[in-house]
Design an enzyme around this catalytic site. Structure first.
Site, PDB file in Angstrom:
ATOM      1  N   ASP A  35      21.133   8.035  -6.291  1.00 41.85           N
ATOM      2  CA  ASP A  35      21.775   6.875  -5.668  1.00 41.85           C
ATOM      3  C   ASP A  35      20.829   5.687  -5.794  1.00 41.85           C
ATOM      4  O   ASP A  35      19.711   5.712  -5.273  1.00 41.85           O
ATOM      5  CB  ASP A  35      22.078   7.178  -4.190  1.00 41.85           C
ATOM      6  CG  ASP A  35      22.902   6.081  -3.536  1.00 41.85           C
ATOM      7  OD1 ASP A  35      23.891   5.627  -4.160  1.00 41.85           O
ATOM      8  OD2 ASP A  35      22.571   5.669  -2.412  1.00 41.85           O
ATOM      9  N   ASP A 113      23.436  -5.498  -4.657  1.00 40.78           N
ATOM     10  CA  ASP A 113      23.326  -6.911  -4.289  1.00 40.78           C
ATOM     11  C   ASP A 113      24.056  -7.761  -5.330  1.00 40.78           C
ATOM     12  O   ASP A 113      23.835  -7.583  -6.527  1.00 40.78           O
ATOM     13  CB  ASP A 113      21.852  -7.329  -4.212  1.00 40.78           C
ATOM     14  CG  ASP A 113      21.158  -6.713  -3.001  1.00 40.78           C
ATOM     15  OD1 ASP A 113      21.862  -6.334  -2.040  1.00 40.78           O
ATOM     16  OD2 ASP A 113      19.913  -6.609  -3.023  1.00 40.78           O
TER      17      ASP A 113
HETATM   18  C1  LIG Z   1      23.955  -4.300  -0.310  1.00 45.52           C
HETATM   19  S1  LIG Z   1      22.754  -3.051  -0.154  1.00 45.52           S
HETATM   20  C2  LIG Z   1      23.769  -1.577  -0.234  1.00 45.52           C
HETATM   21  C3  LIG Z   1      23.108  -0.391   0.389  1.00 45.52           C
HETATM   22  C4  LIG Z   1      23.881   0.942   0.279  1.00 45.52           C
HETATM   23  N1  LIG Z   1      23.985   1.383  -1.094  1.00 45.52           N
HETATM   24  C5  LIG Z   1      25.236   0.859   0.914  1.00 45.52           C
HETATM   25  O1  LIG Z   1      26.242   0.964   0.180  1.00 45.52           O
HETATM   26  O2  LIG Z   1      25.304   0.715   2.152  1.00 45.52           O
HETATM   27  C6  LIG Z   1      21.935  -3.006  -1.729  1.00 45.52           C
HETATM   28  C7  LIG Z   1      20.633  -2.255  -1.705  1.00 45.52           C
HETATM   29  O3  LIG Z   1      20.067  -2.201  -3.008  1.00 45.52           O
HETATM   30  C8  LIG Z   1      18.668  -2.455  -2.925  1.00 45.52           C
HETATM   31  N2  LIG Z   1      18.247  -2.953  -4.247  1.00 45.52           N
HETATM   32  C9  LIG Z   1      18.547  -4.155  -4.782  1.00 45.52           C
HETATM   33  N3  LIG Z   1      18.018  -4.267  -6.019  1.00 45.52           N
HETATM   34  C10 LIG Z   1      17.364  -3.091  -6.276  1.00 45.52           C
HETATM   35  C11 LIG Z   1      16.619  -2.611  -7.377  1.00 45.52           C
HETATM   36  N4  LIG Z   1      16.439  -3.354  -8.473  1.00 45.52           N
HETATM   37  N5  LIG Z   1      16.091  -1.360  -7.306  1.00 45.52           N
HETATM   38  C12 LIG Z   1      16.266  -0.604  -6.179  1.00 45.52           C
HETATM   39  N6  LIG Z   1      16.962  -1.025  -5.099  1.00 45.52           N
HETATM   40  C13 LIG Z   1      17.521  -2.250  -5.142  1.00 45.52           C
HETATM   41  C14 LIG Z   1      18.562  -3.461  -1.801  1.00 45.52           C
HETATM   42  O4  LIG Z   1      17.274  -3.546  -1.247  1.00 45.52           O
HETATM   43  C15 LIG Z   1      19.590  -2.907  -0.812  1.00 45.52           C
HETATM   44  O5  LIG Z   1      19.032  -1.942   0.046  1.00 45.52           O
END
Ligand SMILES: C[S@@+](CC[C@H](N)C(=O)[O-])C[C@H]1O[C@@H](n2cnc3c(N)ncnc32)[C@H](O)[C@@H]1O
Length: 209
Positions: A35, A113
């Site tokens: 994930d 994001d």
């Molecule tokens: C909008 S949140 C969604 C969290 C979760 N997947 C959900 O559906 O509730 C997006 C997550 O992706 C992480 N994220 C963004 N860019 C990333 C990257 N390049 N590598 C790893 N994590 C990333 C952010 O820090 C955040 O926790």
């Protein structure tokens, strides 16, 4: 409202040492799901608890969340769940991680994001180079699950994935979840919020051919 982390920052160039599957999991031969952008990992904790014949791996760029999730795994003695801190693009592009990609049965991108401004699109997690890395190393039959509530982001991700010859869309309406990484259709935190607020969800499943 949380401050978004810029994944292109030089802070994320260096990645942590990645242990072997044997070190990550009690049974390294179980099916492996990844994930990407797992936040605090609640979704993966729910999955790991109920589906003990699967191994779950989460990658998250916010270090504090990963530290807390790792501590919770240790405290609860969970043997089929592991977290890695960093930018997923850099991690999966690293030679250390080739074995992870090769062993995956499926990957999920849940509500990544959106980075709305055009000049920030390159910060989006799904990029053509990233999809190329995956298509070069994933086994045939590996599934990619994508979900978002942002239509523009969905179109961008769908176009990026389907522009790669090695990924084909699957009709998710007829998809049988019972043998997948998420047989009970557990929802992520963002998904619960989106459902509570009656927003649209755009989703697609792709298969490596
Ligand atoms: C909008 S949140 C969604 C969290 C979760 N997947 C959900 O559906 O509730 C997006 C997550 O992706 C992480 N994220 C963004 N860019 C990333 C990257 N390049 N590598 C790893 N994590 C990333 C952010 O820090 C955040 O926790």
């Amino acid at each position: 409202m949380r401050q978004h982390v810029n994944p292109l920052s030089s802070n994320f160039k260096q990645i942590e040492k990645i242990p072997s599957l044997n070190e990550m999991f009690g049974d390294s031969k179980s099916n492996l799901h990844l994930d990407i952008g797992c936040a605090a990992g609640e979704f993966l904790f729910d999955l790991a608890l109920f589906n003990t014949s699967w191994n779950y791996l989460g990658i998250e760029i916010r270090e504090k969340l990963v530290k807390n999730a790792k501590f919770k795994v240790f405290r609860k003695e969970i043997k089929n769940l592991y977290f890695i801190f960093g930018n997923a693009n850099n991690i999966l592009n690293d030679f250390q991680c080739k074995f992870i990609i090769k062993n995956l049965k499926s990957i999920s991108f849940n509500f990544p994001d959106p980075w709305f401004k055009k000049r920030h699109h390159k910060r989006r997690i799904i990029q053509p180079e990233f999809i190329n890395i995956l298509s070069n190393s994933l086994q045939k039959g590996t599934l990619i699950f994508v979900k978002t509530d942002v239509k523009d982001l969905f179109d961008y991700m769908d176009h990026t994935i389907t522009s790669n010859f090695y990924f084909k869309k699957i009709d998710e309406k007829n998809f049988n979840y019972s043998k997948s990484f998420n047989p009970n259709k557990v929802k992520t935190n963002r998904e619960k919020y989106v459902i509570d607020n009656q927003l649209d969800i755009f989703e697609k499943i792709y298969i490596k051919i």
